[in-house]
Enzyme design. Structure first.
Site, PDB file in Angstrom:
ATOM      1  N   GLU B 253      25.887  46.028 -30.670  1.00  0.00           N
ATOM      2  CA  GLU B 253      26.275  45.610 -32.101  1.00  0.00           C
ATOM      3  C   GLU B 253      26.642  44.058 -31.676  1.00  0.00           C
ATOM      4  O   GLU B 253      27.513  43.829 -31.031  1.00  0.00           O
ATOM      5  CB  GLU B 253      26.963  46.431 -32.688  1.00  0.00           C
ATOM      6  CG  GLU B 253      27.412  46.126 -34.101  1.00  0.00           C
ATOM      7  CD  GLU B 253      28.756  46.380 -34.339  1.00  0.00           C
ATOM      8  OE1 GLU B 253      29.203  47.526 -34.226  1.00  0.00           O
ATOM      9  OE2 GLU B 253      29.400  45.665 -34.930  1.00  0.00           O
ATOM     10  N   CYS B 290      33.671  43.262 -37.774  1.00  0.00           N
ATOM     11  CA  CYS B 290      32.239  43.201 -37.765  1.00  0.00           C
ATOM     12  C   CYS B 290      31.519  43.092 -39.143  1.00  0.00           C
ATOM     13  O   CYS B 290      30.411  42.680 -39.262  1.00  0.00           O
ATOM     14  CB  CYS B 290      31.489  44.569 -37.028  1.00  0.00           C
ATOM     15  SG  CYS B 290      32.579  45.272 -35.462  1.00  0.00           S
TER      16      CYS B 290
END
Lengths: 527, 527
Positions: B253, B290
């Protein structure tokens, strides 16, 4: 240039070709008359643009239309079976029967129909609803899929009709297929069975050949959603790096030597029958199966020595007696010869074969090599080289320890097989060995078999035609077996607090399709 | 060298260190006293050897023991919460409440317990039985998993306690965690909560830091099964290439700007409330989530111009009024400043902020930038740069066409959000736009939200914390949400004609566990 036409954006048209090529008739060893184009980048570019548009249209389409297309395609292939089979027989030298007409073609249409059924049922989408949190997710199309089919299955793995094709279309993606240059006419014939059934014209596109540079450019293009590849390790690794560097998921099936282990009791019990099974498996398709046994691990002990040697002798005799069948190509035969030479250079002993065989076309003598466990352990890298064709290496092991050491050194494979005794003291002896070695083998193969040769690959939801690297690029995926093969070409889409009327049908509270399995609040629920 | 000890093969011991490092207290802007080792390769090598052994032992273990370990670990973390939270607060400057103690820590232990429940239930294994053909398959452990946690969630994504950790352990794999160098003491404190519960000693191992070269060597080591990474795009891409070149599955990620679209009707209807929600979301964790909104697409028309401008002004005012919270590190603040400068260089206008903020520690003024659609379309690459911290870019769009063009140029993101009107004519106007733009946004994000900020990531089976490249490395996988997150660290194992007594329990005809969902002959069946 009077070459075959490519299919781009729903239209058969002349390629923008930088050259042409001819397929060969491997049974005769001569070039075939038809010329096929090697496309320039502009053909790829046009196909990518058309596929991008088709991808958006497909996403909005009723899945029933995609299912209808797959069914119709299967029916059209059957209707055109004679010409398709004739083309394949000419370009591959594989037998019409039993193989192209009555095994591979029905397997291919069956797979297309299974894909159609999966599209209709919609369970492949793995719809997952958390009603309390109002979060919902499902698999959805990943985008245009580029498929490179292999040389050895002109229908079942062809980019225009095989497993990757069926999976990519079932997931709702357009496909750009690159034909394998060893069977372009087969591909064209199969592909002409594509009928318009209301899908966007660029749902399926096909080019015959491109140069290596354009291949790398194609798999790494921003317009691509994912790539499927079945073929050689060398070509696969180049495409893998290009695609992955561009962030494109690529699913490759590359190489496998498919170890088959014969435990002492099994040899004592039924060595004649096992030799027969093994010979049939190794020589199927002239040994040009992804799952062809390339490595036999023959467990010979003082007790079963005579049977084990008879077993090996019988294989050698059968190899010598059975006529060598043509290989797929001249290059394939040269590659096979190089492989056999590499194995003998690494210490293997040539038992039979090892040279070109007489008869028309690209024939190579059925070849058995033999090595000791000590030899294998001294050169494990060189002696587990894939030899694509009618040749196999028997490694004679004398102790369980040797067998364990060999298994510990194997690379990833598609399959691994153990034959063991079925009754009496022989069975308990083999079982004790099995319990130790099976976990070692298990770690190195995608499919573990007992008492059955690996060359058959059933189209079943439980099938795994995959395995640890370098057999494939990811040990969690399979290229055969629905729905798992479809998931490779899907992305995960989540809807968080999205208003009910805006949810896709598959994620609404209630669903019209009574056959769809959905995971709702942790429970699989139908309808 | 008086540095903290690493945990290798069940034993806390001195690292084979090539140097040491200190974490910082970002709230004070000073180094912390504890020294932590930078391990040489020999520590990695020892951990890999121990993990290889542990992997084989774990495969033979009763899953109930793995579940018990995860539950016990969660309980131990709770018991040690005070020291863990204190360490994290000191190293990250994130608030104890509401955040570390009452949000992130419970989320983390909840996730460990969900993983434990999944291990007990065994449905994650996706056992698939084709009884007619006697082919069976299931997911199984992939092998030792190396996990790199990020800087921004010291518990919930930490390599020793977060989502990747829970998933890798749940799949039955040993974990080698690399602590994030910004919170080594937190990691050590959390990790000391690992209690022996009958698992192999090397089931969880931890090193604090390694140099880049050893990082690349670690992820590509033959003994590794898979890799999990959450962090920056730059570091991620280097590890990605090394792992993939070695054939190792790596799940990354990396970056996301999380576009949030405000349609005209929504702004007309509730711009004050939306500004409030947006400010809370952007400034959560000083913008170091994020899923923090880095790009606002504000649809301004002649009809809603005043409300849209009030909306933007209110965001600016709130940004100016709210005190800047410390960032995670000095380097992070420099990076944020570079990002803001890059955006202004690319044409964005600085509305508020844009420089270091007063107060102790690494503070940066809450920063709002603004650009026109034309500016964005002229520099789409530069203006969709991730700015990790308390800054966001508002792009004012005036037509649907502009919005469509912008969405068509976005890279892959974790999330995408649309706010639209909820009633009256404003609703129908927004709905008409939504129907066109939602499919465009859908293609570029893993999670699509309505009327809700993306910063919360619920641990739900339906969650997708993933998205198209470069947000992650594969759009079909998620790092949050069980069982999907577990599947990343599993391989597919098929048993073809394997004798009944040799099948793993999960694949036998009947199963003891009444809670396990299995797909038998195409039907999901429990018990």
């Amino acid at each position: 240039m009077n070459a075959a036409q490519v299919l781009i954006d729903g239209r058969w048209r002349a390629a923008d070709a930088e050259g042409t090529f001819h397929a060969e008739n491997p049974a005769k060893g001569e070039a075939l008359p038809l010329a096929f184009p090697i496309s320039r980048w502009s053909d790829c570019d046009a196909a990518l643009n058309a596929a991008t548009k088709a991808a958006a249209e497909l996403r909005a389409l009723d899945p029933a239309k995609i299912a209808a297309f797959l069914d119709a395609y299967a029916a059209n292939i059957e209707a055109a079976a004679d010409s398709i089979v004739a083309a394949a027989a000419e370009e591959t030298a594989l037998p019409v029967s039993p193989r192209l007409k009555d095994v591979e073609l029905p397997r291919t249409t069956n797979q297309l129909r299974q894909a159609a059924a999966a599209v209709r049922e919609e369970s492949w989408r793995n719809a997952t609803l958390d009603l309390e949190k109002n979060i919902r997710s499902c698999f959805a199309p990943i985008g245009p899929v580029v498929i490179f089919g292999p040389n050895n299955f002109p229908f079942a793995f062809n980019g225009v009709s095989g497993g990757d094709f069926a999976a990519a279309i079932a997931a709702g993606n357009p496909v750009i297929a690159k034909a394998h240059p060893l069977h372009p006419n087969t591909t064209e014939q199969a592909f002409k069975a594509v009928e318009s059934t209301g899908l966007p014209p660029a749902t399926v596109q096909m080019i015959y050949n491109i140069n290596n540079e354009n291949g790398l450019k194609l798999v790494s293009d921003p317009r691509v959603g994912a790539v499927g590849f079945t073929g050689s390790r060398n070509a696969g690794l180049h495409l893998k790096r290009a695609a992955e560097d561009a962030g494109k998921p690529i699913f490759l099936e590359m190489s496998s030597i498919n170890p088959v282990i014969f435990l002492p009791g099994a040899l004592a019990e039924r060595h004649e029958q096992l030799a027969q099974e093994l010979v049939d498996s190794v020589l199927a398709g002239s040994g040009q199966f992804c799952t062809s046994p390339n490595l036999l691990l023959v467990f010979e002990t003082p007790q079963n020595q005579s049977q084990a040697e008879v077993f090996l002798a019988k294989i050698a005799t059968s190899f010598t007696e059975r006529p060598a069948q043509p290989l797929l190509s001249s290059a394939g035969r040269q590659q096979l010869q190089r492989g056999v030479t590499a194995l003998t250079n690494a210490g293997a002993q040539l038992v039979t074969g090892g040279n070109n065989a007489p008869g028309e076309g690209y024939r190579y003598a059925n070849t058995l090599l033999r090595a000791t466990a000590a030899q294998f352990l001294a050169a494990p890298h060189d002696l587990q080289r894939e030899i694509f064709g009618n040749a196999t290496l028997a490694v004679v092991v004398n102790t369980q320890k040797e067998l364990e050491s060999i298994l510990g050194l194997l690379e990833g494979n598609l399959t691994g097989t153990v034959y063991s005794a079925k009754s009496g003291a022989a069975q308990s002896g083999d079982d004790a060995i099995y319990n130790v070695i099976a976990p070692l083998l298990r770690e190195r193969v995608g499919r573990l078999l007992n008492d059955k040769m690996p060359t058959g690959v059933a189209v079943s939801p439980a099938m795994n035609h995959g395995g640890p690297y370098p057999a494939t690029s990811h040990p969690g995926t399979t290229s055969v077996g629905i729905p798992a093969s479809i998931h490779r070409f899907a992305k995960l889409e989540c809807y968080d607090a999205v208003r009910p009327e805006r949810l896709p049908a598959i994620l609404k509270d209630t669903i019209a399709n009574p056959g769809t399995w959905r995971l709702i609040n942790g429970n699989w629920t139908k309808g």
